[in-house]
Design a protein around this motif. Structure first.
Motif, PDB file in Angstrom:
ATOM      1  N   VAL A   1       0.947  -1.116   0.299  1.00 56.18           N
ATOM      2  CA  VAL A   1      -0.068   0.150  -0.069  1.00 56.18           C
ATOM      3  C   VAL A   1       0.836   1.201   0.161  1.00 56.18           C
ATOM      4  N   PHE A   2       0.642   2.022  -1.001  1.00 52.72           N
ATOM      5  CA  PHE A   2       1.275   3.278  -1.128  1.00 52.72           C
ATOM      6  C   PHE A   2       1.164   4.231   0.141  1.00 52.72           C
ATOM      7  N   GLN A   3       2.295   4.606   0.890  1.00 51.18           N
ATOM      8  CA  GLN A   3       2.374   5.386   2.116  1.00 51.18           C
ATOM      9  C   GLN A   3       2.946   6.761   1.881  1.00 51.18           C
ATOM     10  N   ALA A   4       4.044   7.211   1.041  1.00 50.15           N
ATOM     11  CA  ALA A   4       4.268   8.370   0.801  1.00 50.15           C
ATOM     12  C   ALA A   4       5.411   8.492  -0.348  1.00 50.15           C
ATOM     13  N   TYR A   5       5.547   9.772  -0.807  1.00 51.03           N
ATOM     14  CA  TYR A   5       6.897   9.863  -1.813  1.00 51.03           C
ATOM     15  C   TYR A   5       7.846  10.790  -1.050  1.00 51.03           C
ATOM     16  N   CYS A   6       8.900  10.028  -1.266  1.00 50.83           N
ATOM     17  CA  CYS A   6      10.220  10.646  -0.560  1.00 50.83           C
ATOM     18  C   CYS A   6      10.702  11.560  -1.652  1.00 50.83           C
ATOM     19  N   GLN A   7      10.352  12.892  -1.497  1.00 48.87           N
ATOM     20  CA  GLN A   7      10.773  13.974  -2.458  1.00 48.87           C
ATOM     21  C   GLN A   7      12.191  14.393  -2.426  1.00 48.87           C
ATOM     22  N   THR A   8      12.269  15.121  -1.024  1.00 50.77           N
ATOM     23  CA  THR A   8      13.464  15.559  -0.676  1.00 50.77           C
ATOM     24  C   THR A   8      14.767  14.807  -0.523  1.00 50.77           C
ATOM     25  N   SER A   9      14.644  14.007   0.315  1.00 54.16           N
ATOM     26  CA  SER A   9      15.946  13.142   0.504  1.00 54.16           C
ATOM     27  C   SER A   9      15.702  11.646  -0.258  1.00 54.16           C
ATOM     28  N   GLY A  10      14.849  11.495  -0.868  1.00 48.80           N
ATOM     29  CA  GLY A  10      14.808   9.988  -1.416  1.00 48.80           C
ATOM     30  C   GLY A  10      14.379   8.948  -0.222  1.00 48.80           C
ATOM     31  N   CYS A  11      14.470   7.449  -0.852  1.00 47.51           N
ATOM     32  CA  CYS A  11      14.141   6.668   0.010  1.00 47.51           C
ATOM     33  C   CYS A  11      15.161   6.147   0.432  1.00 47.51           C
ATOM     34  N   ILE A  12      15.136   5.794   1.907  1.00 49.56           N
ATOM     35  CA  ILE A  12      16.556   5.155   2.481  1.00 49.56           C
ATOM     36  C   ILE A  12      16.325   3.799   3.171  1.00 49.56           C
ATOM     37  N   ASN A  13      17.222   2.798   2.716  1.00 52.10           N
ATOM     38  CA  ASN A  13      16.913   1.723   2.947  1.00 52.10           C
ATOM     39  C   ASN A  13      17.169   1.395   4.688  1.00 52.10           C
ATOM     40  N   GLY A  14      16.160   0.991   5.478  1.00 48.36           N
ATOM     41  CA  GLY A  14      16.428   0.885   6.795  1.00 48.36           C
ATOM     42  C   GLY A  14      17.294  -0.356   7.169  1.00 48.36           C
ATOM     43  N   GLY A  15      17.707  -1.222   6.312  1.00 47.86           N
ATOM     44  CA  GLY A  15      18.538  -2.455   6.731  1.00 47.86           C
ATOM     45  C   GLY A  15      17.639  -3.716   6.967  1.00 47.86           C
ATOM     46  N   ALA A  16      18.132  -4.986   7.097  1.00 51.53           N
ATOM     47  CA  ALA A  16      17.500  -6.134   7.015  1.00 51.53           C
ATOM     48  C   ALA A  16      16.445  -6.125   8.591  1.00 51.53           C
ATOM     49  N   ASP A  17      15.317  -6.332   8.398  1.00 51.91           N
ATOM     50  CA  ASP A  17      14.386  -6.454   9.284  1.00 51.91           C
ATOM     51  C   ASP A  17      13.947  -4.963  10.061  1.00 51.91           C
ATOM     52  N   HIS A  18      14.428  -4.258   9.276  1.00 50.83           N
ATOM     53  CA  HIS A  18      13.823  -2.510   9.643  1.00 50.83           C
ATOM     54  C   HIS A  18      13.012  -2.035   8.656  1.00 50.83           C
ATOM     55  N   SER A  19      12.238  -1.094   8.867  1.00 49.36           N
ATOM     56  CA  SER A  19      11.656  -0.465   8.057  1.00 49.36           C
ATOM     57  C   SER A  19      12.478   0.553   7.183  1.00 49.36           C
ATOM     58  N   ASP A  20      12.110   0.628   5.732  1.00 51.25           N
ATOM     59  CA  ASP A  20      12.882   1.872   5.145  1.00 51.25           C
ATOM     60  C   ASP A  20      12.331   3.099   5.573  1.00 51.25           C
ATOM     61  N   TYR A  21      12.973   4.311   5.166  1.00 53.15           N
ATOM     62  CA  TYR A  21      12.286   5.632   5.773  1.00 53.15           C
ATOM     63  C   TYR A  21      12.700   6.683   4.627  1.00 53.15           C
ATOM     64  N   CYS A  22      12.129   7.793   4.760  1.00 45.56           N
ATOM     65  CA  CYS A  22      12.523   9.098   3.853  1.00 45.56           C
ATOM     66  C   CYS A  22      13.439   9.785   4.717  1.00 45.56           C
TER      67      CYS A  22
END
Length: 97
Positions: A76-97
């Protein structure tokens, strides 16, 4: 010509199933579109989720949008990370903007 019995085909499918399931996103985590594409064949689901949310389907939105992974592997779409892009949170962690 090689003939496969129903049993042989069933066994083959069972041995392949865990590999296919291993590529699904993990329920309740957030994923960047880029991460989903690396994990499996999520392109069509990403496009569908973006369209359903009224978002652009350009490559930036595909790669830098955040998606919530439901327990059934759907996203399900949540957000577009326009400013800094989307960042990989690592194994078993959520990604984030």
């Amino acid at each position: 010509m090689v003939k496969f019995t129903a049993t042989a085909i069933s066994l083959l499918m069972l041995t392949m199933a865990p590999a296919a399931l291993g590529k699904n996103c993990k329920g309740s985590l957030m994923y960047c579109g880029r991460g989903l594409l690396n994990k499996g064949n999520y392109y069509d689901q990403i496009i569908e989720a973006l369209q359903g949310a009224g978002q652009s389907t350009d490559s930036s939105h595909v790669n830098n949008s955040m998606f919530y992974c439901k327990s059934d592997g759907n996203i399900v779409f949540q957000a577009y990370c326009q400013t800094s892009g989307c960042i990989n949170g690592g194994a078993d962690h959520s990604d984030y903007c």
